[in-house]
Scaffold this active site. Sequence first.
Site, PDB file in Angstrom:
ATOM      1  N   ALA A 103      15.815  67.714  22.737  1.00 45.85           N
ATOM      2  CA  ALA A 103      15.355  68.073  24.078  1.00 45.85           C
ATOM      3  C   ALA A 103      14.106  67.252  24.395  1.00 45.85           C
ATOM      4  O   ALA A 103      13.518  66.622  23.518  1.00 45.85           O
ATOM      5  CB  ALA A 103      15.023  69.555  24.111  1.00 45.85           C
TER       6      ALA A 103
ATOM      7  N   GLU B  86      23.992  69.298  19.931  1.00 44.56           N
ATOM      8  CA  GLU B  86      24.722  70.277  20.760  1.00 44.56           C
ATOM      9  C   GLU B  86      25.626  69.573  21.780  1.00 44.56           C
ATOM     10  O   GLU B  86      26.716  70.043  22.079  1.00 44.56           O
ATOM     11  CB  GLU B  86      23.736  71.230  21.444  1.00 44.56           C
ATOM     12  CG  GLU B  86      23.101  72.195  20.439  1.00 44.56           C
ATOM     13  CD  GLU B  86      22.069  73.113  21.064  1.00 44.56           C
ATOM     14  OE1 GLU B  86      21.097  72.587  21.648  1.00 44.56           O
ATOM     15  OE2 GLU B  86      22.232  74.338  20.978  1.00 44.56           O
TER      16      GLU B  86
ATOM     17  N   GLY C 187      19.361  69.321  20.846  1.00 49.17           N
ATOM     18  CA  GLY C 187      20.230  69.225  22.019  1.00 49.17           C
ATOM     19  C   GLY C 187      21.201  68.065  21.904  1.00 49.17           C
ATOM     20  O   GLY C 187      22.315  68.108  22.434  1.00 49.17           O
TER      21      GLY C 187
ATOM     22  N   GLU D 131      15.380  72.807  15.634  1.00 52.72           N
ATOM     23  CA  GLU D 131      14.607  73.666  16.542  1.00 52.72           C
ATOM     24  C   GLU D 131      13.719  74.667  15.818  1.00 52.72           C
ATOM     25  O   GLU D 131      12.626  75.004  16.276  1.00 52.72           O
ATOM     26  CB  GLU D 131      15.554  74.427  17.487  1.00 52.72           C
ATOM     27  CG  GLU D 131      16.141  73.605  18.608  1.00 52.72           C
ATOM     28  CD  GLU D 131      17.344  72.764  18.212  1.00 52.72           C
ATOM     29  OE1 GLU D 131      17.644  72.655  16.994  1.00 52.72           O
ATOM     30  OE2 GLU D 131      17.985  72.206  19.109  1.00 52.72           O
TER      31      GLU D 131
END
Length: 690
Positions: free
Chosen positions: A62, A104, A101, A124
């Site tokens: 992210a 993901e 992310g 994370e």
Amino acid sequence: MAAVNYAKQGSVAVLTVDNPPVNALSQPVRQGLLDGIVDAGKDASVRAIVIACTGRTFIAGADITEFGKPPREPGLHGVLDLMEKSTKPIVAAIHGTAFGGGLEVTLCCHYRVAVGAAQLGLPEVKLGLLPGAGGTQRLPRLVGPEKALDMITTGNPIRAKEALALGLVDEIIDGDLTAGAVKFAEKVLAENRPLRLVRDREEKIAAARGKPEIFDNYRKTLRQRSRGFEAPVANLECVQDAVNLPFEQGLKNERERFMKLMTGAQSKAQRYFFFAEREAAKIPDVPKETTERPIRKAAVIGAGTMGGGIAMNFASAGIPVTVIETAQAALDRGLGICRKNYENTAAKGRLTQAQVEERMGLMTGSLDFGAAADADVIIEAVFEEMPVKKQVFAKLDAVAKPGAILATNTSTLDINEIATATRRPQDVIGLHFFSPANVMRLVEVVRGAKTAKDVIATSMSLSKRIGKVAALVGVCDGFTGNRMLAQRTREASALLLEGASPAQVDKVLYDFGLPMGPFAMGDLAGLDIGWRIRKAKGLKSPVADKLCEAGRFGQKTGAGYYKYEGGSRTPIPDPLVDQLIEEAAAAQQIKRRKIDDEEILARCLYPMVNEGAKILEEGLAIRASDIDVIWVYGYGWPVYRGGPMHWADGIGLKQIRDTMEQFRQSHGEQFKVSALLDKLANEGKTFTGG
Ligand code: NAD
């Protein structure tokens, strides 16, 4: 330049993310991916999609600068939804690091291919968070819950080869990645392979459904490994949901837990600390462009507790190091301990025997200072006595080559005075390592009055090169970390006389999240060291002095503030110590009282914060966040509390100031509020701007 470029190779649309430096999932990237998927969907000549990245890595996570700010559309969830609904197969082409992310995104692709050197992970948890875009629900479906628990609760990545074996990656690509991914997509089309979504995969989680003990056992592991941290447990609960609940429900719970962590104090502290650590490398009057001195060879003077550990840091980083001692026996013992340490690591499977030999091969012992003549940096770690240090530096001045950095590992002595023993004070600096020096990450880089800027710049980057985190501080008694610690030590001892027990004080600080309390710590380090220093300085510490007079030096003598039975390291409260404390209190006419835990915490930690403020006021640390870096890496301050200065900000500086003032009135001038703390409290401000 668009953040995501759209190109076509035959019937395959290639979406290439281009968002240097690490292709973070910033708003323009999310928008670009969304547009690209929509365009590819509409284009009848496109039959498959590849998502790849330019530069050194796949999407590495992210955009953490967006955290804590109002969300900007499109959100990642919307993009991922669209990807999963695509009727055309999507292939992720992974190189570098597919983290957070980024991973993901790949989990919402139908296939994943990677270069052999790629790494995949969900880090994370390291920021006190969990993968909030389906990572906790999808990863277990591919790799199984046990492996997912490891990856998600440690945040550590795996390599492509392991990912292939686990089923996280479908193919390893040799040669050009994008070309390989396009070819893979064509194969998928040619073979008419089904559009299998990770969310629909059942086989690996079904096997774990009847085995709740997997999670019970893992919870116990986490309690030890991540004591006090909220995020690892929240991650575990998400994986447990992935196994037991329908996908959509699991996703919803993941989202809720994510928001709770994101808005909680722990993640805030961990995100603050992430930036604090990076900030510590910046020194206002030493520009980034400062030319550094080349470091190819090192020397360490003294092969004792610290010298050996320091030398290991160089050898481990591949830098040849000469260790110089006064006597062969001391040298042999010191180098022997280095070897033993490496062999212990090898026994745990974290080094090969060849690596042990390679590292030991980089260490040379000598009894002759002349052996330091070709070293680019020399670190002195001899006895903590000024005349000895000066003698050593005078000798170094005579033998060291021009431009060599002459560093001292002193904890308490004046570096400016040490520098006077040389004709090159500009080359003298403090490199204050923490014990055990091969393990503890912190180096306080201590700048003397005459230290040259390039010596500072070189010392900061050398610290990083040998795996340490450096913070620059100025010369004062105890520098930054130990100067603050002295406040806590004083108060902890005072609390004993006033009515607390060693076990009570230790428990309060342990429960706060520190690795151990001050008395267990004292017993571990040896109480005789402080006793010797106090005697030399004419200082007293009633309880500690009495313990030492009784031969109770701590663990090494089987007794200190606690007793230790049968060689065990477990501290056992000792009635003899209680009696000794009561006698010491009576001798000083102190009426002992019941002290509550809250007071213990405030008495031990608020004066430390106040001292930190004085250090800032005196210009001895550059910023409050550097002090936090020192405490997290040098003293095990729990990172989920950010560091003492960040922690104080969370409590409110007005409260800290007012409590200190009350303590001053009841206990004395040792609690005098620093001008900076007083000013910030009056202005309603904070140390760290948080
Ligand atoms: P130590 O007593 O374990 O080791 C000192 C070594 O220096 C001994 O092996 C001794 O033989 C050798 N030595 C003494 N004079 C010498 C000389 N003239 N030439 C070469 N070698 C000589 O001490 P230590 O705990 O390693 O501490 C070393 C320094 O590190 C001190 O300045 C201390 O304040 C500092 N320090 C210690 C710690 C700690 O926790 N022990 C932490 C940070 C800094």
